[in-house]
Design a protein around this motif. Structure first.
Motif, PDB file in Angstrom:
ATOM      1  N   LEU A 119      -2.483  19.785  -4.705  1.00  0.00           N
ATOM      2  CA  LEU A 119      -2.955  20.811  -3.775  1.00  0.00           C
ATOM      3  C   LEU A 119      -3.950  20.218  -2.789  1.00  0.00           C
ATOM      4  O   LEU A 119      -3.855  20.437  -1.577  1.00  0.00           O
ATOM      5  N   PHE A 120      -4.895  19.445  -3.302  1.00  0.00           N
ATOM      6  CA  PHE A 120      -5.887  18.824  -2.427  1.00  0.00           C
ATOM      7  C   PHE A 120      -5.250  17.789  -1.503  1.00  0.00           C
ATOM      8  O   PHE A 120      -5.578  17.711  -0.318  1.00  0.00           O
ATOM      9  N   VAL A 121      -4.351  16.980  -2.030  1.00  0.00           N
ATOM     10  CA  VAL A 121      -3.660  15.977  -1.200  1.00  0.00           C
ATOM     11  C   VAL A 121      -2.889  16.673  -0.080  1.00  0.00           C
ATOM     12  O   VAL A 121      -2.950  16.263   1.094  1.00  0.00           O
ATOM     13  N   ASP A 122      -2.181  17.722  -0.417  1.00  0.00           N
ATOM     14  CA  ASP A 122      -1.383  18.427   0.585  1.00  0.00           C
ATOM     15  C   ASP A 122      -2.261  19.122   1.625  1.00  0.00           C
ATOM     16  O   ASP A 122      -1.861  19.266   2.786  1.00  0.00           O
ATOM     17  N   ASP A 123      -3.459  19.555   1.208  1.00  0.00           N
ATOM     18  CA  ASP A 123      -4.382  20.147   2.181  1.00  0.00           C
ATOM     19  C   ASP A 123      -4.791  19.121   3.237  1.00  0.00           C
ATOM     20  O   ASP A 123      -4.811  19.421   4.438  1.00  0.00           O
ATOM     21  N   VAL A 124      -5.138  17.921   2.790  1.00  0.00           N
ATOM     22  CA  VAL A 124      -5.538  16.873   3.734  1.00  0.00           C
ATOM     23  C   VAL A 124      -4.361  16.496   4.618  1.00  0.00           C
ATOM     24  O   VAL A 124      -4.497  16.336   5.834  1.00  0.00           O
ATOM     25  N   TRP A 125      -3.186  16.360   4.019  1.00  0.00           N
ATOM     26  CA  TRP A 125      -1.990  16.005   4.794  1.00  0.00           C
ATOM     27  C   TRP A 125      -1.652  17.106   5.798  1.00  0.00           C
ATOM     28  O   TRP A 125      -1.308  16.824   6.960  1.00  0.00           O
ATOM     29  N   GLY A 126      -1.771  18.363   5.363  1.00  0.00           N
ATOM     30  CA  GLY A 126      -1.481  19.468   6.271  1.00  0.00           C
ATOM     31  C   GLY A 126      -2.440  19.491   7.448  1.00  0.00           C
ATOM     32  O   GLY A 126      -2.035  19.738   8.594  1.00  0.00           O
ATOM     33  N   TYR A 127      -3.697  19.234   7.183  1.00  0.00           N
ATOM     34  CA  TYR A 127      -4.689  19.152   8.267  1.00  0.00           C
ATOM     35  C   TYR A 127      -4.374  17.983   9.197  1.00  0.00           C
ATOM     36  O   TYR A 127      -4.441  18.107  10.431  1.00  0.00           O
ATOM     37  N   MET A 128      -3.998  16.847   8.620  1.00  0.00           N
ATOM     38  CA  MET A 128      -3.712  15.640   9.399  1.00  0.00           C
ATOM     39  C   MET A 128      -2.490  15.819  10.298  1.00  0.00           C
ATOM     40  O   MET A 128      -2.396  15.216  11.367  1.00  0.00           O
ATOM     41  N   LEU A 171       0.829  -1.203   0.000  1.00  0.00           N
ATOM     42  CA  LEU A 171       0.000   0.000   0.000  1.00  0.00           C
ATOM     43  C   LEU A 171       0.863   1.252   0.000  1.00  0.00           C
ATOM     44  O   LEU A 171       0.587   2.215  -0.728  1.00  0.00           O
ATOM     45  N   GLU A 172       1.903   1.250   0.819  1.00  0.00           N
ATOM     46  CA  GLU A 172       2.786   2.422   0.842  1.00  0.00           C
ATOM     47  C   GLU A 172       3.400   2.658  -0.529  1.00  0.00           C
ATOM     48  O   GLU A 172       3.428   3.793  -1.029  1.00  0.00           O
ATOM     49  N   GLN A 173       3.882   1.604  -1.164  1.00  0.00           N
ATOM     50  CA  GLN A 173       4.516   1.753  -2.476  1.00  0.00           C
ATOM     51  C   GLN A 173       3.522   2.261  -3.518  1.00  0.00           C
ATOM     52  O   GLN A 173       3.837   3.163  -4.310  1.00  0.00           O
ATOM     53  N   LYS A 174       2.321   1.711  -3.517  1.00  0.00           N
ATOM     54  CA  LYS A 174       1.327   2.124  -4.497  1.00  0.00           C
ATOM     55  C   LYS A 174       0.905   3.576  -4.275  1.00  0.00           C
ATOM     56  O   LYS A 174       0.723   4.334  -5.235  1.00  0.00           O
ATOM     57  N   ALA A 175       0.752   3.958  -3.010  1.00  0.00           N
ATOM     58  CA  ALA A 175       0.334   5.324  -2.710  1.00  0.00           C
ATOM     59  C   ALA A 175       1.411   6.327  -3.101  1.00  0.00           C
ATOM     60  O   ALA A 175       1.110   7.389  -3.670  1.00  0.00           O
ATOM     61  N   VAL A 176       2.649   6.024  -2.799  1.00  0.00           N
ATOM     62  CA  VAL A 176       3.756   6.919  -3.166  1.00  0.00           C
ATOM     63  C   VAL A 176       3.822   7.063  -4.689  1.00  0.00           C
ATOM     64  O   VAL A 176       3.977   8.175  -5.219  1.00  0.00           O
ATOM     65  N   ALA A 177       3.689   5.945  -5.397  1.00  0.00           N
ATOM     66  CA  ALA A 177       3.746   5.992  -6.856  1.00  0.00           C
ATOM     67  C   ALA A 177       2.579   6.795  -7.429  1.00  0.00           C
ATOM     68  O   ALA A 177       2.719   7.474  -8.452  1.00  0.00           O
ATOM     69  N   ALA A 178       1.421   6.739  -6.753  1.00  0.00           N
ATOM     70  CA  ALA A 178       0.228   7.436  -7.263  1.00  0.00           C
ATOM     71  C   ALA A 178       0.297   8.934  -7.036  1.00  0.00           C
ATOM     72  O   ALA A 178      -0.076   9.724  -7.916  1.00  0.00           O
ATOM     73  N   ALA A 179       0.766   9.355  -5.842  1.00  0.00           N
ATOM     74  CA  ALA A 179       0.692  10.796  -5.535  1.00  0.00           C
ATOM     75  C   ALA A 179       1.688  11.250  -4.486  1.00  0.00           C
ATOM     76  O   ALA A 179       1.521  12.331  -3.914  1.00  0.00           O
ATOM     77  N   GLY A 180       2.709  10.476  -4.193  1.00  0.00           N
ATOM     78  CA  GLY A 180       3.757  10.954  -3.311  1.00  0.00           C
ATOM     79  C   GLY A 180       3.638  10.498  -1.871  1.00  0.00           C
ATOM     80  O   GLY A 180       2.681   9.831  -1.464  1.00  0.00           O
ATOM     81  N   THR A 181       4.637  10.862  -1.071  1.00  0.00           N
ATOM     82  CA  THR A 181       4.709  10.389   0.308  1.00  0.00           C
ATOM     83  C   THR A 181       3.626  10.967   1.199  1.00  0.00           C
ATOM     84  O   THR A 181       3.165  10.306   2.132  1.00  0.00           O
ATOM     85  N   ASN A 182       3.217  12.215   0.954  1.00  0.00           N
ATOM     86  CA  ASN A 182       2.114  12.763   1.742  1.00  0.00           C
ATOM     87  C   ASN A 182       0.864  11.925   1.558  1.00  0.00           C
ATOM     88  O   ASN A 182       0.113  11.670   2.511  1.00  0.00           O
ATOM     89  N   TYR A 183       0.630  11.510   0.335  1.00  0.00           N
ATOM     90  CA  TYR A 183      -0.535  10.682   0.041  1.00  0.00           C
ATOM     91  C   TYR A 183      -0.436   9.326   0.742  1.00  0.00           C
ATOM     92  O   TYR A 183      -1.424   8.821   1.297  1.00  0.00           O
ATOM     93  N   SER A 184       0.743   8.774   0.757  1.00  0.00           N
ATOM     94  CA  SER A 184       0.954   7.506   1.468  1.00  0.00           C
ATOM     95  C   SER A 184       0.656   7.651   2.956  1.00  0.00           C
ATOM     96  O   SER A 184       0.032   6.778   3.571  1.00  0.00           O
ATOM     97  N   ASP A 185       1.095   8.744   3.561  1.00  0.00           N
ATOM     98  CA  ASP A 185       0.817   8.985   4.978  1.00  0.00           C
ATOM     99  C   ASP A 185      -0.685   8.981   5.253  1.00  0.00           C
ATOM    100  O   ASP A 185      -1.145   8.491   6.296  1.00  0.00           O
ATOM    101  N   ILE A 186      -1.457   9.545   4.331  1.00  0.00           N
ATOM    102  CA  ILE A 186      -2.911   9.621   4.490  1.00  0.00           C
ATOM    103  C   ILE A 186      -3.539   8.238   4.377  1.00  0.00           C
ATOM    104  O   ILE A 186      -4.344   7.831   5.227  1.00  0.00           O
TER     105      ILE A 186
END
Length: 706
Positions: A639-648, A326-341
């Motif tokens: 931008l949207f991914v980073d907004d969620v990550w920033g809130y998290m 899951l971590e690998q797929k998420a990073v490949a899809a939209a980066g490490t912030n997305y993986s954290d989410i």
């Protein structure tokens, strides 16, 4: 997107600044980030049962902080480690224990299935691994209502090591009326706590009362086990003095704990505990009791718990593979912030589901999944809860979409729901999935009719099982016909964000109707419905009835009436996402490009408010919007991914992943409408709708975890 070890949100032109969540605090490393709350026990069937969390801002005090139920009420769950007669508080022990010291947290980590804490206890290293399996294609494993805690002690060569853990009656949902039973079978030491006189399906403050809390352990190859119940001061003092418990389990009084201790002998090792909540009757579906899937194989609690321990090596091996994948797929899809989410999202979604079979026949050919509308009104299998969450099931286990819809379509097929549009939910409050024969519910006519059609389309697209959709063709056609009549001529009605109140001619709803009609037509090879959906889209976009005069964005409401001509009004049109996901081409690419250009222009101090009426945003709907409007070089999506990550990660929120936060200042200045700071959460917590965070990953295709 590059990961930052810490982030200070920049809220220009406002003066607000949030304290950064540091990656290293008191020599403790938080990996991958410090979340609002760590899931500890989040196994299946813990919807309103025994979930346990630790707020992120308290984890540095892990030895003394008590875990919390998802509502925020405290639970008691303590862990002690004894090394060469010195007792260390490791987790959840705020009270005095004779001669004890507090261990020091050195590392806190979460994955999609584990929350792992490493502590220093003198010369020893103690690791706590809170593990809730996520195995949606293994119905037996996924339905077991238990979580693991493995305590490992290392660095103690030639030392004497003992490990202890206890819980109290808070886990039952009440105090002072608890029955405790202790048994041993197949080497398992098992406590079961229940509420004396509780009636089936009874609950209080969102906690079930009618089942049994399970707390158990089994010796490892190197340990021996003792147990005891009584006042925590007495039981913990017994362990502190002797490293063992006295075996007295015959009584239980208000304020007591049940404790289990392991003597690991020399050089340490690992021991595993199990915690959970068993309900023989899990859900009342149309006056018939349904129970956990696992009960077909293990109808008695001791045998189920014994199997749970037997299954640990296989469950652990599977989890490590899934965590990494899951971590690998998420990073490949939209980066490490997305993986954290995504890794923080997964247990929350699957922990909120009941995988059930009939309680009388235990027929494993009749499987249904039930969800509670957590943190709001407690409805059962709400369509506009299933719909936003479906990307996680689309990606990880598409069959779950059908299993969630089965209770709904089977009820609708009875004809007892007589309104021309789809039902909102199948029960006013969980676990009563008893329908709405009286026709009284929270109607969302266009919303739920479109949701049901699109969810069926998602299931077929992911699995190829068109035969199941054909079984319900007549029902789905009824709702498609409703959308033809009312989808572009909307009366005043509610949509999914019902707290905003009803409106007529909501652009987001009309977009859903257009996409759903096109999907229905493609699903059943009937071009007349697809053409009607394309006609709706043409009116909304090409002819511009839903656009502002400058054609920069979709307005909140559409139409030629002067009351709708408010160009400044807007909506984040998340309902356009299925058009992208399923390549339906209801709307032209230029519509998605328009959105990708528009959203950054309305970005506020901590994100984009969901529409022009509100000051809050949604983690899952903005995830959908980002996936549907990537823009050049994916900048809008990011931008949207980073907004969620920033809130998290902003350090000011503590509940289990809340899906709503204040993105812009409200009427109170630099706070949201409820007086919360910009960047703060807005009431909601621990809801399965966060499955919508998987929207970007879903674009890579269905059923990605074989």
């Amino acid at each position: 997107m590059k990961r930052n070890l810490w982030q200070i949100p920049i809220f220009a032109p406002f003066e607000l600044r949030l304290a950064p969540p540091t990656a290293v605090v008191d020599h403790t490393l938080y990996s991958p980030v410090l979340p609002p709350s760590y899931p500890l026990a989040a196994a299946a069937a813990k919807i309103d049962k025994s979930t346990a969390w630790i707020p992120g801002n308290q984890v540095s005090n892990l030895p003394s902080v008590r875990p919390e139920f998802w509502t925020g009420s405290t639970l008691n769950w303590g862990v002690l480690a004894r090394v060469d007669s010195t007792v260390y508080k490791v987790f959840g022990v705020p009270s005095y224990v004779p001669g004890s010291k507090s261990a020091s947290l050195r590392r806190a980590q979460y994955t999609s299935t584990h929350s792992i804490f490493t502590l220093e206890a003198g010369k020893a290293t103690v690791e706590l691994d809170f593990f809730s399996p996520v195995s949606p294609k293994n119905y037996l494993r996924q339905s077991l209502p238990f979580s693991y805690l493995t305590v490992s002690v290392s660095g103690t060569a030639e030392s004497s090591v003992q490990v202890y853990s206890d819980i109290d009656e808070n886990w039952t949902g009440q105090s002072g009326n608890t029955i405790s039973e202790f048994s041993t079978a197949n080497g398992v030491s098992l406590f079961e706590l229940s509420v004396d006189g509780a009636t089936t399906y009874e609950e209080v403050n969102d906690m079930a009362l009618w089942g049994d809390v399970v707390f158990a352990s089994r010796p490892s190859n190197s340990s021996s086990v003792t147990q005891q119940s009584g006042l925590p001061s007495s039981v913990r003092a017994q362990f502190a003095s002797n490293g063992t418990l006295d075996g007295v389990t015959s009584r239980f009084s208000a304020g007591d704990v049940v404790g289990i201790a392991h003597d690991l002998g020399q050089a340490g090792g690992s021991v595993t505990f199990a915690i959970g909540y068993v309900r023989e009757a899990a859900v009342n579906y149309l006056a018939n009791s349904r129970t956990g899937y696992y009960r077909a194989s293990y109808p008695e609690t001791p045998s189920a718990v014994s199997y749970f321990f037997d299954d640990y090596p296989a469950a652990q091996a599977e989890s490590l593979i899934m965590d990494a994948e899951l971590e690998q797929k998420a990073v490949a899809a939209a980066g490490t912030n997305y993986s954290d989410i995504l890794t923080l999202t997964t247990r929350q979604v699957f922990g909120g589901s009941d995988l059930t079979i009939p309680g009388d026949s235990l027929d494993t050919g009749d499987v249904m999944v039930f969800l509670k509308e957590i943190s709001s009104d407690g409805n059962v299998n709400t369509l506009d809860v299933i719909f936003p969450a479906f990307p996680i099931w689309y990606v990880m286990a598409p069959e779950y979409i059908r299993l969630l819809l089965e209770p709904i379509v089977q009820y609708l097929a009875t004809g007892l729901w007589t309104k021309p549009f789809a039902i909102h939910d199948i029960g006013t409050h969980y676990p009563y999935a008893t329908g709405h024969d009286d026709q009284k519910e929270e109607d969302m006519p266009v919303e739920e009719s479109g949701n049901l059609i699109l969810l069926v389309y998602a299931y077929v697209a992911a699995t190829g099982n068109k035969a199941w959709a054909v079984q319900h063709h007549t029902l789905l056609q009824k709702y498609a016909e409703y959308l033809i009549v009312d989808g572009l001529d909307e009366s005043v009605q509610l949509a999914t964000n019902d707290c905003c109140g009803p409106l007529a001619n909501q652009t987001n709803l009309a977009i859903k109707a257009a996409v759903a009609l096109n999907a229905y037509g493609k699903l059943f090879d009937d071009t007349s419905y697809s053409l009607k959906g394309l006609e709706f889209a043409d009116e909304l976009y090409e002819k511009g009835i839903a656009l502002d005069e400058a054609r920069t964005h979709f307005k909140l409401q559409y139409g030629n009436d002067v009351k709708y001509n408010k160009d400044i009004d807007y909506a984040v049109v998340f309902n356009i996402y299925p058009d992208i996901l399923f390549t339906l081409q209801t709307f032209p690419e230029s519509a998605h490009d328009m959105l990708a250009s528009f959203y950054p222009t309305i970005h506020g101090p901590a994100g984009i408010a969901l529409d022009s009426r509100v000051d809050w945003s949604s983690t899952f709907w903005t995830s959908w919007a980002g996936a549907a409007s990537p823009g050049k070089n994916d900048t809008t999506r990011n931008l949207f991914v980073d907004d969620v990550w920033g809130y998290m990660t902003n350090g000011i929120n503590t509940p289990p992943f809340s899906d709503r936060w204040f993105a812009i200042p409200g009427s109170g200045g630099l706070v949201g409408g409820s007086g919360d700071p910009v960047g703060g959460f807005d009431a909601w917590r621990n809801r399965p709708v966060v499955g919508g965070h998987f929207a970007v990953l879903a674009l890579k295709g269905p059923d990605q975890f074989k």
